[in-house]
Scaffold this active site. Structure first.
Site, PDB file in Angstrom:
ATOM      1  N   ASP A  21       0.865  -1.168   0.000  1.00 48.05           N
ATOM      2  CA  ASP A  21       0.000   0.000   0.000  1.00 48.05           C
ATOM      3  C   ASP A  21       0.919   1.242   0.000  1.00 48.05           C
ATOM      4  OD1 ASP A  21      -2.296   1.711   0.562  1.00 48.05           O
ATOM      5  OD2 ASP A  21      -1.528   1.801   2.622  1.00 48.05           O
ATOM      6  N   ASP A  23      -0.287   5.148   0.901  1.00 48.13           N
ATOM      7  CA  ASP A  23      -0.570   6.156   1.934  1.00 48.13           C
ATOM      8  C   ASP A  23      -0.664   5.508   3.315  1.00 48.13           C
ATOM      9  OD1 ASP A  23      -0.857   8.558   0.295  1.00 48.13           O
ATOM     10  OD2 ASP A  23      -2.531   7.480  -0.591  1.00 48.13           O
ATOM     11  N   GLU A  30      -0.754  11.239   4.927  1.00 48.67           N
ATOM     12  CA  GLU A  30      -2.116  11.783   5.052  1.00 48.67           C
ATOM     13  C   GLU A  30      -2.153  13.228   5.520  1.00 48.67           C
ATOM     14  OE1 GLU A  30      -4.541  10.782   3.611  1.00 48.67           O
ATOM     15  OE2 GLU A  30      -4.379   8.621   3.372  1.00 48.67           O
ATOM     16  N   GLU A  66     -14.097  10.572  -3.540  1.00 55.14           N
ATOM     17  CA  GLU A  66     -15.165   9.928  -2.757  1.00 55.14           C
ATOM     18  C   GLU A  66     -15.254  10.548  -1.368  1.00 55.14           C
ATOM     19  OE1 GLU A  66     -12.820   8.499  -4.513  1.00 55.14           O
ATOM     20  OE2 GLU A  66     -13.714   7.009  -5.847  1.00 55.14           O
ATOM     21  N   HIS A  93     -10.416  18.236  -6.898  1.00 50.76           N
ATOM     22  CA  HIS A  93      -9.469  17.133  -6.780  1.00 50.76           C
ATOM     23  C   HIS A  93      -8.256  17.332  -7.679  1.00 50.76           C
ATOM     24  CE1 HIS A  93      -7.983  12.911  -6.840  1.00 50.76           C
ATOM     25  NE2 HIS A  93      -8.205  13.075  -5.564  1.00 50.76           N
ATOM     26  N   ARG A  94      -8.470  17.878  -8.864  1.00 48.66           N
ATOM     27  CA  ARG A  94      -7.311  18.174  -9.745  1.00 48.66           C
ATOM     28  C   ARG A  94      -6.397  19.193  -9.070  1.00 48.66           C
ATOM     29  NH1 ARG A  94     -11.097  17.494 -13.655  1.00 48.66           N
ATOM     30  NH2 ARG A  94     -11.734  19.676 -13.677  1.00 48.66           N
ATOM     31  N   THR A 133      -2.745   0.720  -4.486  1.00 53.42           N
ATOM     32  CA  THR A 133      -3.183   1.886  -3.728  1.00 53.42           C
ATOM     33  C   THR A 133      -4.445   2.483  -4.323  1.00 53.42           C
ATOM     34  OG1 THR A 133      -2.578   4.144  -3.070  1.00 53.42           O
ATOM     35  CG2 THR A 133      -1.601   3.326  -5.092  1.00 53.42           C
ATOM     36  N   THR A 135      -4.837   5.707  -4.147  1.00 59.02           N
ATOM     37  CA  THR A 135      -4.508   7.082  -4.501  1.00 59.02           C
ATOM     38  C   THR A 135      -4.205   7.197  -5.995  1.00 59.02           C
ATOM     39  OG1 THR A 135      -3.377   9.018  -3.561  1.00 59.02           O
ATOM     40  CG2 THR A 135      -1.985   7.180  -4.211  1.00 59.02           C
ATOM     41  N   SER A 136      -4.095   8.434  -6.468  1.00 63.11           N
ATOM     42  CA  SER A 136      -3.891   8.689  -7.899  1.00 63.11           C
ATOM     43  C   SER A 136      -2.452   8.374  -8.304  1.00 63.11           C
ATOM     44  CB  SER A 136      -4.175  10.168  -8.201  1.00 63.11           C
ATOM     45  OG  SER A 136      -5.404  10.550  -7.624  1.00 63.11           O
TER      46      SER A 136
HETATM   47  C1  XBP Z   1      -5.384   6.215   0.871  1.00 69.02           C
HETATM   48  C2  XBP Z   1      -6.434   7.050   0.296  1.00 69.02           C
HETATM   49  C3  XBP Z   1      -6.108   8.032  -0.726  1.00 69.02           C
HETATM   50  C4  XBP Z   1      -5.556   9.370  -0.270  1.00 69.02           C
HETATM   51  C5  XBP Z   1      -6.005  10.458  -1.200  1.00 69.02           C
HETATM   52  O1  XBP Z   1      -4.802   5.428  -0.148  1.00 69.02           O
HETATM   53  O2  XBP Z   1      -7.589   6.866   0.606  1.00 69.02           O
HETATM   54  O3  XBP Z   1      -7.327   8.268  -1.326  1.00 69.02           O
HETATM   55  O4  XBP Z   1      -6.033   9.656   1.037  1.00 69.02           O
HETATM   56  O5  XBP Z   1      -5.560  10.268  -2.492  1.00 69.02           O
HETATM   57  P1  XBP Z   1      -3.929   4.073   0.149  1.00 69.02           P
HETATM   58  P2  XBP Z   1      -6.442  10.807  -3.748  1.00 69.02           P
HETATM   59  O6  XBP Z   1      -4.719   2.966  -0.530  1.00 69.02           O
HETATM   60  O7  XBP Z   1      -2.582   4.292  -0.504  1.00 69.02           O
HETATM   61  O8  XBP Z   1      -3.831   3.871   1.627  1.00 69.02           O
HETATM   62  O9  XBP Z   1      -6.898  12.191  -3.412  1.00 69.02           O
HETATM   63  O10 XBP Z   1      -5.514  10.792  -4.948  1.00 69.02           O
HETATM   64  O11 XBP Z   1      -7.613   9.875  -3.942  1.00 69.02           O
HETATM   65 MG    MG Z   2      -3.020   3.116   3.360  1.00 71.73          MG
END
Ligand code: XBP
Ligand code: MG
Length: 247
Positions: A21, A23, A30, A66, A93-94, A133, A135-136
């Protein structure tokens, strides 16, 4: 070392790949995400401020877009019912992603203890690795480019992100994508996660999970994990092989 040779060497071993993973697991990102969300809200003239206590609750929703939608639904009925909400969330978000990637690419967020040593050891041993992940992709690229420690993105056989798996954790889609790219059975991989959503996503497709608790997930309870650690400091590949063998 060629990927094919590495895969053959590991055939028959219980642990054939690591799936990380991002984040909260590779790095404590975070707070950088939260700051970028708040800066974006302010830049758009919105009166929304996410403090730490609120963000801990909001993190139950994976994915930034989301998360914004869930917040608006609960806290701002006026915006929640506007037909422009999708457009607003996309633009916010962008903007947030641009702020976040700029901060992280400049090296402001380090890898968590033990992460670089363990990944270097796995790479040296020819053990395939992937990233899974919510995330983006831009955020992952920025972290790998900026965090001190010089992890090579090329060391990961697959990097699966929000763009590859629109159904966010706890849905298993991103793990299914990573497993397909690694071409191994789920129970031959080991996921390293920090959150309940991440653990549920991995377990939903049969991947054993090791948890390293992060600042926002400590104490959440991870009954489905093989083990729950504070971090990866001092954890070696042999430890992971033993945990995987016990699964
Ligand atoms: C944790 C998340 C991510 C980030 C935000 O991801 O929920 O959405 O908090 O990223 P991980 P975005 O699976 O790595 O723990 O704004 O790009 O969605
Ligand atoms: Mg995580």
């Amino acid at each position: 070392m060629g990927e094919r040779w590495a895969g053959e060497r590991c055939a028959g071993e219980r642990l054939q790949a690591l799936i990380f993973d991002v984040d909260g697991t590779l790095a404590e990102t975070e707070e950088a995400h939260r700051a970028a969300f708040n800066q974006a809200f302010a830049a758009f003239g919105l009166p929304w401020v996410w403090d730490r206590a609120l963000y801990r609750v909001l993190l139950r929703v994976a994915g930034g877009k989301e998360r914004i939608r869930a917040f608006v639904g609960r806290n701002d009925p006026e915006w929640a019912t506007t037909e422009n909400l999708d457009t607003l969330i996309g633009a916010l978000h962008r903007y947030k992603t641009a702020l976040y990637t700029r901060a992280v690419a400049s090296g402001t967020v380090p890898y968590r203890p033990g992460v670089v040593t363990l990944i270097e050891e796995a790479h040296g041993a020819g053990l395939p690795m992937a990233i899974a992940t919510t995330t983006s992709r831009a955020n992952v690229d920025a972290l790998l480019a900026g965090a001190p420690g010089a992890l090579d993105p090329g060391w990961f056989a697959a990097i699966k992100c929000a763009e590859d798996a629109p159904r966010k954790k706890p849905d298993p889609q991103v793990y299914q994508e990573a497993l397909a790219a690694l071409d191994i059975p789920a129970d031959r991989a080991l996921a390293i996660e920090d959150s309940r959503n991440g653990v549920m996503a991995a377990r939903a497709c049969g991947v054993p999970v090791l948890v390293t608790e992060s600042v926002y997930t400590a104490g959440d309870g991870f009954a489905e994990a093989l083990a729950v650690l504070r971090d990866l400091d001092g954890v070696r590949l042999g430890d992971l092989r033993r945990w995987a063998a016990s699964s």
